[in-house]
Design an enzyme around this catalytic site. Structure first.
Site, mmCIF file in Angstrom:
data_model
loop_
_atom_site.group_PDB
_atom_site.id
_atom_site.type_symbol
_atom_site.label_atom_id
_atom_site.label_comp_id
_atom_site.label_asym_id
_atom_site.label_seq_id
_atom_site.Cartn_x
_atom_site.Cartn_y
_atom_site.Cartn_z
ATOM 1 N N GLY A 186 0.808 -1.218 0.000
ATOM 2 C CA GLY A 186 0.000 0.000 0.000
ATOM 3 C C GLY A 186 0.836 1.259 0.000
ATOM 4 O O GLY A 186 0.302 2.357 0.027
ATOM 5 N N CYS A 187 2.172 1.102 -0.005
ATOM 6 C CA CYS A 187 3.031 2.279 -0.067
ATOM 7 C C CYS A 187 3.555 2.417 -1.497
ATOM 8 O O CYS A 187 3.905 1.427 -2.128
ATOM 9 C CB CYS A 187 4.221 2.144 0.871
ATOM 10 N N GLN A 188 3.624 3.658 -1.966
ATOM 11 C CA GLN A 188 4.149 3.921 -3.300
ATOM 12 C C GLN A 188 5.643 3.600 -3.351
ATOM 13 O O GLN A 188 6.138 3.007 -4.289
ATOM 14 C CB GLN A 188 3.933 5.389 -3.640
#
Lengths: 416, 149
Positions: free
Chosen positions: B59-61
């Protein structure tokens, strides 16, 4: 005053041109905005913004079916855009212009409506390494469904298409070739005429993704002889949510509808439906009327700018200046130095992540794009996760290039 | 009350300290970004053996690796990222949550994030990433809690 770059006297005056774009006149994070993310979307001139408001204020109505005055006016305006698009791309007939929600939908339409009908097991579809995900995934989906094979034209280290490889890949089984006119991540202008010619020798149809080309290079679909051409209004000073699919009449007529609904039918009974003629066959449901109408204004704005060659050479003067100065920054590497490019530069800097560079530039009021630019296979080819991408438009200036270079130098000096 | 010297200050004290530090930066976005990046650069690098797929926060870029080790009823968090900004953000979370008791981590109210205007500083994409980091840290606390009980 007309801006003179490298002794080319442009018909457009960049100073007064900028005044036509209200969004450019602002400060971001306390700094004067420098908008270098034009490949993602261009800003909109005042007349386009006004046209949207005008439609809703004065003649909002659903088109084609109503008999009342507002419906007539809206329908006429909507269809005038179709004629403007026909002229813009030099299509033979106005019915060959289909409105979609954008380039992505245009490509999906062809992949679904043409691919589903004409691809057979064992056939081939050819794309290139330069493609945006939207010109990869629709083909993967249809190839999987039809048990066809997806082949990829490689590029060289500069970002140029390897035409020799294309000639060795293509064969009698090739039914569709779909490549971009201009690469979104590297700015490469592809030799699409040559690709079309080679593909046609093998009887394959050619789809061109023109999303990044429409604002910068001439599009003449008859001269190009491509079978399908797609682009989006929003990368061409027009509103978001409007796209174009050009297709040759015979091909469009041979295809089954892509979506069912209102507008696209001739007659519906519960037993059978007969379909409307092109282009309406592919325009089910109430379209994006306001934005299509405003798109005509965007096209006339581009026309008033003058010859596309002038636009491109102005943007390329920004490209040369920026490229030259970027090369002086230690540790900076430009990704993609094709022979022919539009005003797009992708780069990486050793020891600095592109996201960090993007955040720091933003803090200095400079808007750039960071990441993989929806071209993950292309990034893998260069062995990188992503880049910082700057992309120019006709309203950008050499002064902005200098501000950008100076800011980037400060960032590199402080953080590397 | 027994107080051990190596224990961290309360989460409230640490958060108030962060809020105060950020208040010195005022509204200047550039100084704020630079400050977060500096925090990131100060965060000790995670050993390569921990930079594995199972430690990546989804969920982190940017890429973010997080480890959580149990020490009594407390968790020691360590993390790393491929971008300095993200490392800076994690370092703030580690400052607040690492070394705290499982129970406290689970019910932690991380009000400092809103107080320092983190949403505006990092934008919506990274805010989602920040939420994913916090969620993962709390999930570790929950997992250890059920393991201990």
């Amino acid at each position: 005053m007309t801006q003179v770059v490298e002794n080319i006297d442009y018909k457009f005056d960049v100073g007064s041109l900028r005044n036509r774009f209200p969004v450019l006149d602002q400060h971001v994070n306390g700094k004067k905005l420098v908008y270098f993310d034009n490949a993602a979307t261009t800003q909109k001139p005042d007349i386009v913004i006004d046209a949207i408001a005008e439609y809703y204020k004065k003649y909002n109505a659903n088109i084609h079916r109503g008999l009342h005055a507002l419906a007539e006016k809206a329908t006429a305006a909507y269809e005038e855009t179709r004629i403007a698009v026909q002229n813009f791309i030099n299509a033979n007939e106005v019915e060959e212009v289909i409105f979609t929600s954008g380039t992505t939908e245009s490509i999906n339409l062809v992949a679904s409506a043409y691919g589903r009908k004409f691809l057979q097991k064992g056939d081939q579809v050819i794309i290139s390494e330069l493609e945006h995900h939207s010109n990869i995934v629709p083909w993967q989906l249809i190839c999987e469904e039809k048990e066809a094979e997806l082949k990829v034209i490689p590029i060289d280290e500069n970002g140029d298409l390897d035409i020799q490889s294309f000639e060795s890949i293509i064969g009698d089984k090739t039914k569709i070739v779909s490549i971009n006119h201009v690469s979104n991540a590297l700015g490469t202008i592809n030799p699409v005429e040559e690709v079309v010619q080679i593909a046609h020798e093998y009887g394959a149809v050619v789809m061109i993704d023109g999303a990044q080309a429409s604002a910068h290079v001439d599009i003449d679909v008859q001269k190009l002889d491509c079978d399908f051409y797609a682009f989006s209004a929003h990368k061409l000073y027009g509103p978001t949510g409007v796209g174009v699919l050009y297709g040759k009449r015979a091909l469009l007529e041979s295809m089954s509808p892509y979506k069912g609904g209102g507008e696209m039918i001739k007659e519906v009974t519960f037993e059978k439906t007969t379909f409307n003629d092109i282009p309406y066959k592919f325009e089910a449901g109430t379209p994006n009327i306001a934005d299509v109408i405003a798109f005509k204004v965007a096209l006339s704005f581009v026309e008033d700018l003058g010859d596309k060659k002038d636009i491109l050479s102005y943007e390329q003067s920004l490209l040369s200046a920026a490229t030259e100065q970027l090369k002086d920054i230690p540790g900076l590497k430009i990704i993609g130095e094709a022979k022919h490019k539009i005003g797009v530069i992708s780069f990486v800097i050793e020891g600095l992540h592109h996201f960090d560079i993007g955040m720091m530039l933003d803090a200095k009021g400079i808007a750039v794009r960071t990441g993989h630019h929806c071209t993950q296979p292309l990034m893998s080819k260069f062995g990188i996760e992503g880049t910082v991408r700057i992309s120019f438009s006709v309203y950008n200036t050499l002064e902005e290039v200098s501000v950008f270079i100076e800011s980037l130098k400060q960032i590199v000096e402080k953080w590397r | 009350m027994e107080i051990k010297e190596n224990l961290p200050a309360s989460m409230t004290d640490i958060q108030n300290e962060i809020i105060e530090e950020f208040s010195f930066l005022g509204d200047d976005r550039e100084s704020t970004i630079f400050y977060i990046m500096e925090l990131g650069q100060k965060l000790p690098e995670l050993d390569g053996k921990y930079k594995i797929e199972e430690n990546i926060i989804k969920g982190c870029q940017s890429k973010v690796w997080l480890t959580a080790d149990l020490d009594g009823d407390r968790i020691i968090f360590n993390a790393d990222s491929n971008t300095d900004i993200t490392k800076g953000l994690i370092s703030l979370l580690i400052k607040v949550l690492s070394g705290q008791r499982l129970e406290d981590i689970l019910k932690a109210d991380l009000y400092f994030i809103e107080k320092i205007g983190m949403g505006q500083i990092i934008g919506s994409q990274r805010s989602n990433g920040l939420v994913a980091m916090i969620k993962q840290m709390k999930l570790y606390a929950l997992a250890y809690k059920s393991k201990l009980s």
